[in-house]
Design an enzyme around this catalytic site. Structure first.
Site, short mmCIF file in Angstrom:
data_model
loop_
_atom_site.label_atom_id
_atom_site.label_comp_id
_atom_site.label_asym_id
_atom_site.label_seq_id
_atom_site.Cartn_x
_atom_site.Cartn_y
_atom_site.Cartn_z
N SER A 1 -10.80 16.49 -48.98
CA SER A 1 -11.99 17.32 -48.81
C SER A 1 -12.21 18.26 -50.00
CB SER A 1 -11.85 18.15 -47.53
OG SER A 1 -12.94 19.03 -47.44
N SER B 1 -14.36 20.72 -49.54
CA SER B 1 -14.89 21.93 -48.90
C SER B 1 -14.15 23.19 -49.37
CB SER B 1 -14.80 21.81 -47.38
OG SER B 1 -15.68 20.81 -46.94
N LYS C 1 -15.03 15.19 -34.87
CA LYS C 1 -16.39 15.73 -34.65
C LYS C 1 -16.91 15.59 -33.23
CE LYS C 1 -18.13 15.69 -39.27
NZ LYS C 1 -18.94 15.12 -40.30
N ASP D 1 -24.55 18.76 -40.28
CA ASP D 1 -24.74 17.44 -40.92
C ASP D 1 -26.21 17.03 -40.76
OD1 ASP D 1 -22.16 17.05 -41.76
OD2 ASP D 1 -21.53 15.98 -39.95
P1 NAP Z 1 -15.71 9.40 -37.46
O1 NAP Z 1 -16.31 10.27 -36.43
O2 NAP Z 1 -14.27 9.05 -37.37
O3 NAP Z 1 -16.58 8.04 -37.48
C1 NAP Z 1 -16.31 7.00 -38.39
C2 NAP Z 1 -17.08 5.74 -38.01
O4 NAP Z 1 -16.75 4.74 -38.96
C3 NAP Z 1 -16.72 5.18 -36.65
O5 NAP Z 1 -17.79 4.47 -36.12
C4 NAP Z 1 -15.57 4.23 -37.02
O6 NAP Z 1 -15.37 3.20 -36.09
C5 NAP Z 1 -16.10 3.65 -38.31
N1 NAP Z 1 -15.02 3.13 -39.14
C6 NAP Z 1 -13.87 3.76 -39.47
N2 NAP Z 1 -13.13 2.96 -40.28
C7 NAP Z 1 -13.83 1.81 -40.42
C8 NAP Z 1 -13.59 0.60 -41.12
N3 NAP Z 1 -12.48 0.43 -41.83
N4 NAP Z 1 -14.52 -0.38 -41.06
C9 NAP Z 1 -15.66 -0.19 -40.34
N5 NAP Z 1 -15.93 0.93 -39.65
C10 NAP Z 1 -15.04 1.92 -39.70
O7 NAP Z 1 -15.92 10.00 -38.92
P2 NAP Z 1 -17.13 10.91 -39.44
O8 NAP Z 1 -16.80 12.33 -39.24
O9 NAP Z 1 -18.38 10.37 -38.86
O10 NAP Z 1 -17.05 10.65 -41.03
C11 NAP Z 1 -17.31 9.37 -41.56
C12 NAP Z 1 -17.41 9.44 -43.08
O11 NAP Z 1 -18.56 10.19 -43.46
C13 NAP Z 1 -16.24 10.12 -43.76
O12 NAP Z 1 -15.91 9.44 -44.94
C14 NAP Z 1 -16.75 11.50 -44.08
O13 NAP Z 1 -16.11 12.08 -45.21
C15 NAP Z 1 -18.20 11.19 -44.38
N6 NAP Z 1 -19.07 12.36 -44.15
C16 NAP Z 1 -19.71 12.88 -45.22
C17 NAP Z 1 -20.53 13.97 -45.03
C18 NAP Z 1 -21.24 14.54 -46.20
O14 NAP Z 1 -21.65 15.69 -46.13
N7 NAP Z 1 -21.42 13.81 -47.28
C19 NAP Z 1 -20.69 14.54 -43.78
C20 NAP Z 1 -20.02 13.96 -42.71
C21 NAP Z 1 -19.20 12.87 -42.91
P3 NAP Z 1 -14.22 3.37 -34.95
O15 NAP Z 1 -14.78 4.39 -33.99
O16 NAP Z 1 -14.10 2.00 -34.41
O17 NAP Z 1 -12.98 3.85 -35.64
#
Ligand code: NAP
Length: 498
Positions: A243, A245, A292, A329
């Site tokens: 991160s 942040s 989250k 977000d």
């Molecule tokens: P999360 O709640 O854990 O959700 C991740 C999603 O991706 C779930 O649907 C998960 O499926 C799926 N997933 C995980 N690994 C995978 C894989 N190898 N192949 C296919 N699908 C996969 O995480 P999140 O908080 O939403 O964050 C997700 C990403 O977005 C992170 O990389 C985070 O850093 C990024 N993000 C960026 C920002 C920004 O401001 N730029 C803001 C928020 C998040 P399952 O439920 O089956 O595991």
């Protein structure tokens, strides 16, 4: 209480050659006047002798702590206790007012002599595997020799361990608490707020798990400025080390001269962390994967929009200790995308159905887009499609369809697995690709899109927008956005160069 050392951040100088030790030592003095010399890292007695001769001639004005830790207790010194004693004695003759000796050596009766004269000794206890149940008993064991300071360095497996270790500092000025491991990392900084006499940071090679660099300790977390009034913020996640942040929020605090610090908290067990929120005096925290959605069950109250989305990325700890959740977000993705794609009527594919996906789907649907959800667990994707009034799309059908934009909200491609992409280049039938992953800035997915001359938007835009919104919620004032953006970009540039 008068401080024991000139500065509370102690730079750890540890290198195999006398020349490298000297270089590190000079560098350390630019940051702090308290330096630990890990003489056991020097390869053999000749190099130790060469470095100490240099030190004796240079006579720097610093509190120098000589350490020559033996192999069986986590150091690199391969010879016996007598030789260890002789090295420390030579270091003292060369100007090291302090030495750090592990309890296992000092309990040997011949060492008692070492306490004669004006030598200052830290007696230390190390446990590289756990934080023992009988910590206070261990502390009393160290205190039995009546040293000038005692050091407890233990591996923290959870936040309960962290709290037990920090509690040893209460009401004392002679205790150094060193929480080891990634869970212990934020507490290495907070130790100074809780009264630890020192916090260690590496100049070169890290000498303990979870150790921070001198630059991070001094310039990122400004640990030496921490006091009882410092407000504590942070990000919880697993993983969390990627991160940016901390760079962004701390830069904002620094620019506005706010007595606050923002730290990365590795959270494997949410309940364990939440129990530590009041004693660590945490005033607010960001939430990242995988917490989250789960965090909602632990909140006392939630903003109606975040409740509708079903995901929270910002928690405010109110004065009475209750937790209030919000979602930034949502504004983050809108700010990142609204100027690039006319949302109304556009068809957007969202990959993933987790916390970020939910905020993105609700924001884009609210803006008038038709959202199509594709995730590895179809039932999760179908649920989000239903909740946000969008469509579920099967993975196999993605390549056959055309979208105005594709948004990746899975962590695929995120540091350190930067070679991966959630879609192949040939599957990008779209005008624009937005990757929520922001580290690296140019993910594999964005590189595929660039190769096909498709417009790209980096997750950095959303990251900065959601982060500044968070900062404003906690601080109740406008965020210094330019400064915060600069800090993030500088960290990314450093990563590319490094
Ligand atoms: P999360 O709640 O854990 O959700 C991740 C999603 O991706 C779930 O649907 C998960 O499926 C799926 N997933 C995980 N690994 C995978 C894989 N190898 N192949 C296919 N699908 C996969 O995480 P999140 O908080 O939403 O964050 C997700 C990403 O977005 C992170 O990389 C985070 O850093 C990024 N993000 C960026 C920002 C920004 O401001 N730029 C803001 C928020 C998040 P399952 O439920 O089956 O595991």
């Amino acid at each position: 209480m008068a401080a024991l050392f000139k500065d509370r951040i102690c730079a750890v100088v540890a290198a195999p050659t006398a020349r490298e030790m000297q270089t590190q030592f000079r560098h350390a003095l630019k940051f702090t006047r308290t330096v630990e010399l890990r003489l056991d890292y020097l390869e053999g007695p000749a190099k130790i002798g060469r470095f100490l001769r240099w030190l004796g001639n240079a006579r720097p004005r610093a509190d120098m702590i000589a350490t020559c830790r033996r192999l069986p207790v986590g150091g690199r010194f391969e010879v016996d206790k007598t030789n260890q004693f002789l090295v420390l004695h030579s270091a003292w003759q060369c100007g090291c007012r302090w030495s750090d000796v592990e309890i296992e050596s000092i309990e040997d009766s011949s060492w008692k002599l070492y306490f004669l004269g004006d030598k200052r000794v830290v007696i230390s206890h190390h446990n590289f595997e756990t934080t023992p149940a009988n910590l206070r008993k261990e502390l009393r064991r160290l205190g039995w020799f009546n040293p000038h300071a005692v050091k407890m360095a233990t591996y923290c497996l959870n936040y309960r361990d962290v709290l037990r270790l920090l509690s040893l500092c209460k009401g004392r000025r002679d205790v150094i608490a060193v929480p080891m491991g990634e869970i212990g990392l934020p507490a290495r900084v907070l130790a100074l707020k809780h009264g630890s006499a020192l916090a260690y940071a590496s100049v070169g090679e890290k000498t303990a798990p979870g150790q921070l660099t001198l630059d991070e300790m001094k310039n990122l977390y400004r640990a030496d400025k921490l006091d009882r009034r410092t407000k504590v913020y942070g990000v919880i996640g697993n993983p969390v080390a990627h991160s940016l942040s901390p760079q962004m929020h701390n830069a904002g605090f620094h620019a506005r001269r706010i007595n606050a610090v923002y730290l990365p908290f590795l959270v494997q067990d949410l309940r364990d962390f939440l129990r530590a929120v009041p004693p660590l005096e945490i005033a607010g925290f960001s939430v990242t994967l995988p917490w989250k959605e789960i965090i909602l069950r632990h909140l006392d109250e939630c903003d109606p929009l975040a409740a509708r989305i079903g995901a929270v990325n910002t928690v405010i700890v109110r004065g009475n200790g209750t937790l209030y959740g919000r979602n930034t977000d949502y504004v983050g993705v809108l700010r990142a995308l609204e100027r690039r794609v006319p949302l109304a009527g556009s068809r957007v594919l969202i990959l993933g159905a987790g916390g970020a996906a939910r905020a993105v789907a609700f924001a884009l649907a609210q803006g008038g887009a038709i959202v199509c959800i594709c995730a590895r667990r179809p039932e999760q994707a179908q649920k989000l499609a239903r909740d946000a009034g969008g469509e579920f799309i099967k993975r196999a059908h993605v390549r056959r369809e055309f979208f105005d934009a594709i948004v990746n909200t899975t962590p695929v491609g995120m540091h350190p697995r930067t070679g991966e992409s959630p879609l192949a280049a040939r599957e990008l039938n779209t005008r624009l690709v937005f990757d929520a992953v922001y580290r690296p800035q140019r993910t594999k997915l964005l590189q595929f899109a660039e190769r096909r001359v498709i417009e790209t938007v980096s997750g950095i835009e959303m990251f900065i927008a959601q982060g500044t919104a968070q900062w404003e919620i906690w601080m109740g004032q406008r965020a210094p956005e330019k400064v915060m953006r600069r800090a993030v970009m500088a960290a990314l540039r450093k990563e590319i160069q490094g």
